[in-house]
Design an enzyme around this catalytic site. Structure first.
Site, PDB file in Angstrom:
ATOM      1  N   LYS A  89       0.811  -1.224   0.000  1.00 46.98           N
ATOM      2  CA  LYS A  89       0.000   0.000   0.000  1.00 46.98           C
ATOM      3  C   LYS A  89       0.839   1.266   0.000  1.00 46.98           C
ATOM      4  O   LYS A  89       0.323   2.334  -0.278  1.00 46.98           O
ATOM      5  CB  LYS A  89      -1.013  -0.013   1.134  1.00 46.98           C
ATOM      6  CG  LYS A  89      -0.532   0.310   2.510  1.00 46.98           C
ATOM      7  CD  LYS A  89      -1.763   0.608   3.379  1.00 46.98           C
ATOM      8  CE  LYS A  89      -1.386   0.719   4.837  1.00 46.98           C
ATOM      9  NZ  LYS A  89      -2.533   1.206   5.620  1.00 46.98           N
ATOM     10  N   ASP A  90       2.140   1.151   0.288  1.00 50.81           N
ATOM     11  CA  ASP A  90       3.019   2.317   0.229  1.00 50.81           C
ATOM     12  C   ASP A  90       3.659   2.485  -1.158  1.00 50.81           C
ATOM     13  O   ASP A  90       4.427   3.420  -1.364  1.00 50.81           O
ATOM     14  CB  ASP A  90       4.131   2.199   1.288  1.00 50.81           C
ATOM     15  CG  ASP A  90       3.569   2.260   2.702  1.00 50.81           C
ATOM     16  OD1 ASP A  90       2.548   2.950   2.908  1.00 50.81           O
ATOM     17  OD2 ASP A  90       4.140   1.607   3.597  1.00 50.81           O
ATOM     18  N   ARG A 140      -8.241   8.275   4.656  1.00 52.30           N
ATOM     19  CA  ARG A 140      -9.229   7.236   4.350  1.00 52.30           C
ATOM     20  C   ARG A 140      -9.949   6.776   5.617  1.00 52.30           C
ATOM     21  O   ARG A 140     -11.182   6.692   5.658  1.00 52.30           O
ATOM     22  CB  ARG A 140      -8.502   6.053   3.697  1.00 52.30           C
ATOM     23  CG  ARG A 140      -9.329   4.812   3.454  1.00 52.30           C
ATOM     24  CD  ARG A 140      -8.428   3.694   2.924  1.00 52.30           C
ATOM     25  NE  ARG A 140      -7.387   3.332   3.879  1.00 52.30           N
ATOM     26  CZ  ARG A 140      -7.555   2.500   4.895  1.00 52.30           C
ATOM     27  NH1 ARG A 140      -8.713   1.909   5.087  1.00 52.30           N
ATOM     28  NH2 ARG A 140      -6.559   2.246   5.727  1.00 52.30           N
ATOM     29  N   ARG A 141      -9.189   6.505   6.672  1.00 52.28           N
ATOM     30  CA  ARG A 141      -9.822   6.061   7.929  1.00 52.28           C
ATOM     31  C   ARG A 141     -10.610   7.207   8.544  1.00 52.28           C
ATOM     32  O   ARG A 141     -11.725   7.014   9.018  1.00 52.28           O
ATOM     33  CB  ARG A 141      -8.736   5.572   8.909  1.00 52.28           C
ATOM     34  CG  ARG A 141      -8.099   4.275   8.441  1.00 52.28           C
ATOM     35  CD  ARG A 141      -6.919   3.844   9.295  1.00 52.28           C
ATOM     36  NE  ARG A 141      -6.365   2.587   8.780  1.00 52.28           N
ATOM     37  CZ  ARG A 141      -5.086   2.265   8.817  1.00 52.28           C
ATOM     38  NH1 ARG A 141      -4.202   3.090   9.343  1.00 52.28           N
ATOM     39  NH2 ARG A 141      -4.682   1.115   8.323  1.00 52.28           N
ATOM     40  N   ARG A 158       1.544  10.029  14.317  1.00 50.88           N
ATOM     41  CA  ARG A 158       2.592   9.547  13.413  1.00 50.88           C
ATOM     42  C   ARG A 158       3.555   8.678  14.202  1.00 50.88           C
ATOM     43  O   ARG A 158       3.396   8.477  15.388  1.00 50.88           O
ATOM     44  CB  ARG A 158       3.366  10.731  12.784  1.00 50.88           C
ATOM     45  CG  ARG A 158       2.664  11.478  11.657  1.00 50.88           C
ATOM     46  CD  ARG A 158       2.520  10.689  10.368  1.00 50.88           C
ATOM     47  NE  ARG A 158       3.641   9.799  10.055  1.00 50.88           N
ATOM     48  CZ  ARG A 158       4.740  10.148   9.440  1.00 50.88           C
ATOM     49  NH1 ARG A 158       4.933  11.382   9.047  1.00 50.88           N
ATOM     50  NH2 ARG A 158       5.685   9.252   9.180  1.00 50.88           N
ATOM     51  N   ARG A 164       3.312   4.525  18.340  1.00 52.54           N
ATOM     52  CA  ARG A 164       1.872   4.800  18.380  1.00 52.54           C
ATOM     53  C   ARG A 164       1.210   4.115  19.564  1.00 52.54           C
ATOM     54  O   ARG A 164       0.389   4.702  20.256  1.00 52.54           O
ATOM     55  CB  ARG A 164       1.211   4.337  17.083  1.00 52.54           C
ATOM     56  CG  ARG A 164       1.615   5.189  15.915  1.00 52.54           C
ATOM     57  CD  ARG A 164       0.884   4.750  14.657  1.00 52.54           C
ATOM     58  NE  ARG A 164       1.428   5.473  13.523  1.00 52.54           N
ATOM     59  CZ  ARG A 164       0.727   5.838  12.464  1.00 52.54           C
ATOM     60  NH1 ARG A 164      -0.545   5.532  12.373  1.00 52.54           N
ATOM     61  NH2 ARG A 164       1.288   6.491  11.481  1.00 52.54           N
ATOM     62  N   CYS A 251      -1.254   7.742  -2.371  1.00 56.70           N
ATOM     63  CA  CYS A 251      -1.578   6.894  -1.227  1.00 56.70           C
ATOM     64  C   CYS A 251      -2.191   7.708  -0.099  1.00 56.70           C
ATOM     65  O   CYS A 251      -2.475   7.188   0.959  1.00 56.70           O
ATOM     66  CB  CYS A 251      -0.378   6.078  -0.770  1.00 56.70           C
ATOM     67  SG  CYS A 251       1.097   7.051  -0.516  1.00 56.70           S
TER      68      CYS A 251
END
Ligand code: DPM
Length: 323
Positions: A89-90, A140-141, A158, A164, A251
């Site tokens: 996805k990156d 997106r989230r 981040r 996190r 992305c």
């Protein structure tokens, strides 16, 4: 006398980001190749990317041109490494001249997951208190959560997964939304409080799969990588990436997908949303599994006909004026 021609074994250098998750993924690739090709030698070279260096700015504000991939690509093109292991996805949908995706590996569960502060250990998205602070820096989230749960507050986060989770446990957030695949690969599957269904969160294009990038014409490396390729994942991700490419989404846009592949058929659901989650277009189409790009492009056309273009234009104007 007949002899079998075998290309002579050599040292293969694998590029990887330095994060713990990236190294877990790259070691898995290296170990799998080593098992299949015991006479070859594999070595990991750690490369730091821009996304690893800038840890205090929201991803969407840094710009998205190969944030986690560019330095790895440069090292393949210069010959310092032979291929790079990325979270698919990156990986941008437009690859630099001379590079290709040599293979796509079997996808881990591509869903998003809710992780909560220990004080909320009995709660889920439906039951967290009003005003709860949810951490994510994925547009997106953010868009999908705002749409379904407008009662929460949303705050950027981040840093790598370890950072996190420490921020969550220190009380800065009530909950985080992260990829199920990353949590599982790190061995933190037990922190998953809720796996988000596609009704709540469509995943990012390529989420949960690894993409291996190498030189387009590399007669030694390309055949090796085929032992890592997974056909159903590849078909799904080719459709997802064609959809994203057609919409010219990088992305960092609120675009989510869901794919199902069965026998000869591929089904793709796609969503384009405004950042506030107020305007969105979502649709599902099916087609022959052997023509994944055609399906992705057809779905992009459908969503454009329903207004996806103006939603994306508005986002580009909002997120990227500083570029
Ligand atoms: C991309 C996004 C995020 C990463 C955007 C998105 C998440 C950023 C965030 C393109 N790359 O998903 O909408 O939540 O702040 C990333 C993760 C993984 C790969 C971490 C994650 C692991 C999962 C995988 C960061 N890249 O999504 O929780 O291998 O697919």
């Amino acid at each position: 006398m007949t002899t079998t021609v075998v290309s002579s074994p050599r040292l293969v250098r694998i590029g990887s980001r330095k994060s713990q998750l990236a190294l877990i993924q790259t070691h898995w690739v290296k170990d799998t190749l080593q098992t299949h090709f015991p006479e070859w030698q594999f070595e990991i070279q750690e490369v730091s990317t821009k996304g690893d260096k800038i840890l205090d700015v929201a991803l969407s504000k840094i710009g998205d041109k190969g944030l986690f991939t560019k330095e790895l690509e440069t090292s393949i093109l210069s010959g310092e490494t032979d291929f790079a292991v990325h979270s698919l996805k990156d990986v941008q949908t437009h690859l630099p001249e001379g590079l290709t995706l040599g293979c796509i590996t079997e996808r881990e569960d591509p869903s998003d997951a809710l992780v909560v502060h220990p004080k909320h250990r009995d709660l889920q998205l439906e039951t967290l208190p009003e005003g709860a602070v949810i951490g994510t820096s994925s547009l997106r989230r953010l868009a999908q959560l705002r749409h379904h749960f407008p009662q929460f507050q949303f705050k950027d986060i981040r840093g790598n997964l370890n950072t996190r989770l420490s921020k969550l446990d220190a009380g800065e957030y009530d909950a985080l939304v992260l990829a199920t695949s990353g949590l599982k690969r790190m061995g933190w599957g037990e922190r998953i409080q809720q796996t988000l269904s596609p009704d709540i969160s469509l995943y990012a294009v390529g989420q949960g799969a690894l993409g291996i990038e190498c030189r387009s014409e590399d007669p030694d490396i390309l055949p090796l990588l085929q032992v890592l390729a997974h056909t159903p994942t590849t078909l799904r991700c080719r459709a997802e990436r064609a959809f994203l490419k057609d919409l010219e989404g990088g992305c960092q846009v609120p675009i989510g997908v869901h794919t199902v592949v069965s026998d000869q058929n591929l089904t793709l659901t796609g969503l384009v949303s405004s950042i506030d989650g107020q305007r969105w277009v979502k649709d599902t189409l099916s087609g022959p599994a052997q023509e994944p790009e055609a399906l992705g492009q057809r779905l992009a056309d459908h969503l454009r006909a329903q207004g996806a273009e103006s939603i994306l234009q508005e986002i580009f104007a909002e997120v990227r004026p500083q570029l």
